[in-house]
Design an enzyme around this catalytic site. Structure first.
Site, short mmCIF file in Angstrom:
data_model
loop_
_atom_site.label_atom_id
_atom_site.label_comp_id
_atom_site.label_asym_id
_atom_site.label_seq_id
_atom_site.Cartn_x
_atom_site.Cartn_y
_atom_site.Cartn_z
N GLU A 251 0.86 -1.20 0.00
CA GLU A 251 0.00 0.00 0.00
C GLU A 251 0.90 1.25 0.00
O GLU A 251 1.95 1.25 0.65
CB GLU A 251 -0.83 -0.07 1.30
CG GLU A 251 -1.74 1.09 1.58
CD GLU A 251 -2.45 0.92 2.95
OE1 GLU A 251 -2.03 0.07 3.78
OE2 GLU A 251 -3.44 1.64 3.18
N LYS B 9 -9.47 2.18 -1.76
CA LYS B 9 -9.65 1.50 -0.46
C LYS B 9 -11.00 1.84 0.18
O LYS B 9 -11.33 3.02 0.39
CB LYS B 9 -8.51 1.89 0.48
CG LYS B 9 -8.48 1.14 1.81
CD LYS B 9 -7.22 1.51 2.59
CE LYS B 9 -7.07 0.70 3.87
NZ LYS B 9 -5.82 1.04 4.57
N CYS C 65 -5.02 -3.41 2.50
CA CYS C 65 -4.72 -3.52 3.93
C CYS C 65 -5.96 -3.81 4.80
O CYS C 65 -6.50 -4.89 4.74
CB CYS C 65 -3.95 -2.28 4.40
SG CYS C 65 -2.96 -2.66 5.88
C1 ACM Z 1 -3.85 -0.23 7.19
O1 ACM Z 1 -4.97 -0.38 6.70
N1 ACM Z 1 -2.90 0.38 6.53
C2 ACM Z 1 -3.54 -0.76 8.51
#
Ligand code: ACM
Length: 265
Positions: free
Chosen positions: A38, A108, A141
């Site tokens: 990420e 995301k 993530c």
């Molecule tokens: C995250 O979502 N970077 C912990």
């Protein structure tokens, strides 16, 4: 199909250096699909909106073009996290870049911690994309902790779920084999290493990037603190078989009539 992860320690704010590091790490690899962490070119621990604005780019910007160049040269499909600017919004996004130049984007969905201050929640939803004949899903993530993310991708036919990450909590590496098993898919989590102590927020990233298979086997796992590139051979078609016993098929045995609560707001 050869799939893998690239685990490394991006330097905050040093986009050019991080891109050069990535090219060095994967320039000589032989793989069909590699997953990077990420926000792997900017770093993670932003402390102001000004920083995020300065370091974010459109999909047409330098970072994604650089990935296009690497992909074209190496013939590797690349999934990588980056800070995406789109009009007045900034998303924590991942791109799927193919050697032919085609790019798809995932934004995301479930923002973690301070990300909520600096990024807009993703609006793409979970979609499945093709790499040749293989169906690819993306999540980023913290999305992993919501089983709905993997499930939504798997129900659309994803065979390999690419998971760029900057994990700081300890749970994900041991849990991904369960996500893989409950959907009978392959998962590739590419985490970063290192530490970013900025603005009173001290984050230590836990490494341990992991590839898991549809039978819950951990097919590769990186160390906590070292750079690691791991590439393994898989048969993506194994993810099409949702059978757990001769009598049980993970998808056909579902009872959605009893799951209505999970889509209630
Ligand atoms: C995250 O979502 N970077 C912990």
């Amino acid at each position: 199909m050869k799939i893998g992860f690239v685990q490394f320690n991006p330097i905050f704010g040093q986009v050019d250096k991080n891109l050069a590091r990535i090219e060095k790490l994967i320039g000589h690899c032989r793989a069909d699909l590699l997953v990077l962490p990420e926000l792997c070119t900017t770093g993670y621990n932003f402390i102001s909106q000004k920083e995020v604005l300065a370091l974010s780019e459109t999909v047409q910007g330098k970072t994604v073009n650089y990935f296009r160049g690497i992909s074209q040269r190496t013939k590797i499909n690349i999934v990588a996290g980056f800070a995406e600017k789109d009009g007045s919004k900034i998303y924590n996004s991942a791109v799927l870049v193919r050697p032919g130049g085609k790019v798809d984007v995932y934004r995301k969905t479930h923002l973690f911690g301070n990300e909520k201050k600096y990024f807009s929640p993703g609006n793409t939803g979970f979609k499945v994309f093709s790499v040749g004949r293989v169906k690819i899903g993306m999540m980023i993530c913290f999305d992993w902790i919501f089983p709905e993310a993997t499930r939504t991708l798997a129900l659309q036919g994803a065979q390999v779920i690419c998971h760029p990450a900057n994990l700081v909590l300890p749970y994900c590496p041991d849990s991904m084999p369960v996500r893989a098993l409950e959907n009978r898919v392959f998962t590739v989590t590419a985490n970063r290493t290192g530490r970013e102590n900025r603005g009173g927020n001290d984050l230590k990233f836990i490494g341990q990037s992991v590839i898991a298979g549809p039978d819950s086997r951990m097919l590769s796992r990186a160390p906590v603190a070292k750079e690691a590139v791991s590439i393994i051979e898989i048969d993506p078609a194994l993810a099409d078989n949702k059978r757990i016993t001769p009598e049980n098929d993970l998808f056909r045995d579902r009872r959605p009539a009893f799951y209505k609560g999970i889509i209630r707001k």
